[in-house]
Design a protein around this motif. Structure first.
Motif, PDB file in Angstrom:
ATOM      1  N   GLN A   1      26.253  -7.559  86.075  1.00 57.94           N
ATOM      2  CA  GLN A   1      24.797  -6.973  85.727  1.00 57.94           C
ATOM      3  C   GLN A   1      23.996  -7.422  86.677  1.00 57.94           C
ATOM      4  N   ARG A   2      23.276  -6.499  87.322  1.00 57.14           N
ATOM      5  CA  ARG A   2      22.051  -6.640  88.361  1.00 57.14           C
ATOM      6  C   ARG A   2      22.385  -7.262  89.633  1.00 57.14           C
ATOM      7  N   ALA A   3      23.808  -7.391  89.790  1.00 55.50           N
ATOM      8  CA  ALA A   3      24.551  -7.995  91.055  1.00 55.50           C
ATOM      9  C   ALA A   3      24.288  -6.993  92.255  1.00 55.50           C
ATOM     10  N   GLN A   4      24.018  -7.534  93.311  1.00 55.79           N
ATOM     11  CA  GLN A   4      23.862  -6.879  94.618  1.00 55.79           C
ATOM     12  C   GLN A   4      25.108  -7.244  95.668  1.00 55.79           C
ATOM     13  N   ALA A   5      25.645  -6.409  96.057  1.00 51.88           N
ATOM     14  CA  ALA A   5      26.854  -6.542  97.138  1.00 51.88           C
ATOM     15  C   ALA A   5      27.030  -5.598  98.129  1.00 51.88           C
ATOM     16  N   GLU A   6      27.435  -5.942  99.340  1.00 49.99           N
ATOM     17  CA  GLU A   6      27.961  -4.763 100.305  1.00 49.99           C
ATOM     18  C   GLU A   6      29.087  -4.306  99.804  1.00 49.99           C
ATOM     19  N   GLU A   7      30.012  -5.045  99.204  1.00 58.10           N
ATOM     20  CA  GLU A   7      31.645  -4.473  98.710  1.00 58.10           C
ATOM     21  C   GLU A   7      31.991  -5.145  97.435  1.00 58.10           C
ATOM     22  N   VAL A   8      32.560  -4.402  96.732  1.00 56.84           N
ATOM     23  CA  VAL A   8      33.331  -5.001  95.336  1.00 56.84           C
ATOM     24  C   VAL A   8      34.516  -4.492  95.191  1.00 56.84           C
ATOM     25  N   MET A   9      35.514  -5.460  95.200  1.00 57.47           N
ATOM     26  CA  MET A   9      37.120  -5.128  95.094  1.00 57.47           C
ATOM     27  C   MET A   9      37.320  -5.427  93.703  1.00 57.47           C
ATOM     28  N   LEU A  10      37.600  -4.506  92.726  1.00 59.21           N
ATOM     29  CA  LEU A  10      37.976  -4.590  91.520  1.00 59.21           C
ATOM     30  C   LEU A  10      39.520  -4.331  91.491  1.00 59.21           C
ATOM     31  N   ARG A  11      40.235  -4.505  92.046  1.00 60.22           N
ATOM     32  CA  ARG A  11      41.687  -4.158  92.094  1.00 60.22           C
ATOM     33  C   ARG A  11      42.613  -5.266  91.565  1.00 60.22           C
ATOM     34  N   ALA A  12      42.226  -5.753  90.316  1.00 60.97           N
ATOM     35  CA  ALA A  12      42.911  -6.691  89.818  1.00 60.97           C
ATOM     36  C   ALA A  12      44.540  -6.718  89.698  1.00 60.97           C
TER      37      ALA A  12
ATOM     38  N   ASP B   1      37.988   0.390  93.532  1.00 59.95           N
ATOM     39  CA  ASP B   1      38.786  -0.038  92.314  1.00 59.95           C
ATOM     40  C   ASP B   1      40.210   0.502  91.949  1.00 59.95           C
ATOM     41  N   ASP B   2      40.929   0.402  90.874  1.00 62.29           N
ATOM     42  CA  ASP B   2      42.358   1.100  90.994  1.00 62.29           C
ATOM     43  C   ASP B   2      42.608   1.494  89.563  1.00 62.29           C
ATOM     44  N   PRO B   3      42.802   2.662  89.275  1.00 61.38           N
ATOM     45  CA  PRO B   3      43.113   2.866  87.886  1.00 61.38           C
ATOM     46  C   PRO B   3      44.058   2.448  86.849  1.00 61.38           C
ATOM     47  N   LEU B   4      45.024   1.757  87.850  1.00 58.71           N
ATOM     48  CA  LEU B   4      46.200   0.778  87.182  1.00 58.71           C
ATOM     49  C   LEU B   4      45.356  -0.535  86.507  1.00 58.71           C
ATOM     50  N   SER B   5      44.210  -0.737  87.249  1.00 51.06           N
ATOM     51  CA  SER B   5      43.696  -2.140  86.737  1.00 51.06           C
ATOM     52  C   SER B   5      42.339  -1.889  86.010  1.00 51.06           C
ATOM     53  N   TRP B   6      42.156  -0.685  85.762  1.00 54.12           N
ATOM     54  CA  TRP B   6      40.529  -0.341  84.813  1.00 54.12           C
ATOM     55  C   TRP B   6      40.763  -1.273  83.567  1.00 54.12           C
ATOM     56  N   ALA B   7      39.723  -1.661  83.181  1.00 59.31           N
ATOM     57  CA  ALA B   7      39.397  -2.331  82.061  1.00 59.31           C
ATOM     58  C   ALA B   7      39.413  -1.403  80.738  1.00 59.31           C
TER      59      ALA B   7
END
Length: 536
Positions: free
Chosen positions: A319-330, A350-356
């Motif tokens: 929440q409210r974070a700022q980043a150049e890139e976020v990799m959400l591929r768990a 991100d990756d649909p296979l690791s979506w929360a």
């Protein structure tokens, strides 16, 4: 201190001091568990060491004096509080019966390597050189609050505990001009405290083990590290890692680390400022909340190959974070909520296979999303928002497709937005919404309007096989049911049929309905054509 009062091992140390020579009393035996068997031949009083450090023995010209002692049993308190010591102290493999008192002293390098001692009281100390506690076992707590070390602080392989106390390492407002090493088996039982500390180099916790299951394993709010911070290489923590408000000049590596604080915050990086990247990847595991709310990340936040679990609540808070890139591929779907509300991200991967299973997306902004997927697939992601219908995530996704030039996908998203909104409205508006959806797709499916126009044209052609009355007798216009119906449906222009013939009875109602339907459907088709031609 009278020389005649010195024991034999003390006299050897006394004589070795002016030349800085090492006195080894171990005989090769440094077994801590057998210290009770260390007799007088290995015992030196702490007051003798204090006397040497404070100038009781003159230096030998041309030599660097120092206390260097190995394998000794040191009895009594090494009390150097408020002292000014100009020679180094190096104890290796020694057993101290009492905690040394170094508070508010000014010292040269202090080495307590592979020693066993019941604490170290060094609040406010200034060490012009290194403080070395490598491999030592300190079972009464190390106090370094407000201390200043100009060299390196080395706790590699140390074991710190404080049974019945608050903290095995209390280093509030500590200043270290160089690196800090707490790696290669460093173990702390209880809360390690570094709030407000300033480290001029790197902070290395690689392979460290921190245990404080009922509280904070590492409390380092407002910590400042000029270079990188390493919590990888088998690093593990039971209890919260608290880095709230920390400032890191390089990157934070938690590759392969394990943090555990079930049902509570496991890793707290709220409001952190980091120059480059954060790696919670390649085997990283968390039980509890990983929180980076309000963090400012100059590069990449990488979760690739990580595993996050907090099924009862938020597992990842950006929440409210700022980043150049976020990799959400768990490595697997995140177990819990991923909160991305009001985050500002340039590139979201991100990756649909690791979506929360659940997200919070309101206010999330991104310049690009990878992979963009089709609207049908990406809308499944938006539909996982815990807040239900929120317009902003739909609008942001539609804007992304517009930038990519995928106008059809953009319209699909905006249509899905209207459908989701419909479910939040009262029944009358909901019914009207269904009518708009079925007929014109809320204006985002112009081909539906065209299809309805064709159907109505066919309907009118059949119905008006019965010729309407001529409005002005004497005109010889040939009636054509197809052209007549088309004339009714066209919102602008005339084919010369509608003005010549006047239906009556039920046909009047049908003609009026066709005029209204033509007006609405015609405008919808025109608007759709305009969007296509303008590439909006």
């Amino acid at each position: 201190m009278l020389i005649d009062d010195l024991t034999k091992p003390e006299r050897v140390l006394w004589d070795a001091f002016p030349r800085g020579e090492t006195v080894d009393l171990s005989g090769g035996d440094q077994d801590f568990d057998a210290t009770n068997a260390w007799g007088p031949e290995r015992t030196i009083r702490a007051e003798v060491i204090s006397a040497l450090l404070l100038g009781a023995r003159e230096n030998e010209p041309g030599q660097v004096a120092a206390v260097r002692l190995t394998g000794a049993r040191i009895t009594g308190t090494l009390n150097l509080g408020h002292a000014h010591v100009t020679v180094p102290l190096a104890l290796t493999g020694c057993q101290l019966t009492d905690a040394p008192h170094l508070y508010w002293a000014r010292l040269r390098s202090v080495h307590l390597m592979r020693c066993r001692l019941p604490g170290l009281v060094a609040s406010g100390v200034r060490i012009d050189g290194h403080l070395w506690l490598e491999g030592s076992h300190v079972y009464g707590g190390v106090w370094l609050d407000s201390a200043h070390i100009t060299g390196i602080l080395n706790l590699t392989g140390a074991y710190l505990s404080h049974p019945g106390g608050d903290s095995p390492l209390l280093a509030d407002r500590l200043i270290v001009d160089n690196n800090v090493y707490c790696d290669q088996g460093f173990t702390a039982e209880g809360e390690v405290r570094l709030p407000g500390a300033h480290i001029g180099g790197l902070l290395n916790l690689r392979g460290a083990r921190l245990r404080n299951p009922k509280g904070q394993a590492l409390y380092a709010s407002r910590l400042a590290v000029a270079a990188n911070m390493f919590c990888d290489g088998g690093f593990s923590a039971e209890g919260e890692i608290r880095l709230r408000g920390a400032r890191i000049g390089g990157y934070l590596s938690m590759v392969g680390a394990t943090v555990s604080n079930p049902g509570r915050t496991a890793l707290n990086c709220d409001d952190m400022g980091i120059e480059t990247d954060i790696y919670c990847s390649d085997g990283f595991r968390s039980e509890g909340v990983v929180s980076l709310a309000g963090a400012r990340i100059g590069g990449l936040f990488n979760l690739r190959g990580g595993r996050l679990s907090n099924p009862a609540g938020v597992a990842l808070n950006l929440q409210r974070a700022q980043a150049e890139e976020v990799m959400l591929r768990a490595a697997e779907p995140v177990k819990g909520v991923v909160d991305l509300s009001y985050a500002r991200i340039k590139l979201l991967r991100d990756d649909p296979l690791s979506w929360a299973p659940r997200y919070q997306l309101d206010g999330l902004t991104y310049e690009m999303i990878d992979p963009p997927l089709t609207a049908k697939e990406r809308l499944k992601w938006v539909a996982r928002d815990t807040d239900g219908y929120i317009p902003q995530p739909y609008e942001k996704l539609a804007e992304t497709y517009r930038v990519l030039g995928h106008d059809g996908e953009r319209r699909s998203v905006l249509l899905a937005k209207q459908r989701a909104r419909r479910n939040t409205q009262p029944v009358p508006r909901r019914i009207w919404g269904y009518a708009q959806d079925w007929t014109v797709g809320y204006g985002y499916r112009p081909f539906l309007a065209a299809a309805w126009l064709v159907a109505l044209l066919a309907f009118g052609t059949v119905v008006f096989q019965h010729r309407p009355l001529i409005q002005e007798p004497g005109h010889n216009t040939q009636f054509n049911p197809f052209l007549y119906t088309l004339d009714l449906l066209l919102p602008v222009g005339s084919l010369g049929q509608e003005g010549e013939f006047a239906p009556h009875g039920i046909y009047l109602w049908i003609s009026d309905a066709l005029v209204a339907a033509g007006f609405i459907l015609g405008l919808t088709v025109a608007a759709g054509a305009t969007r296509v031609l303008s590439r909006e």
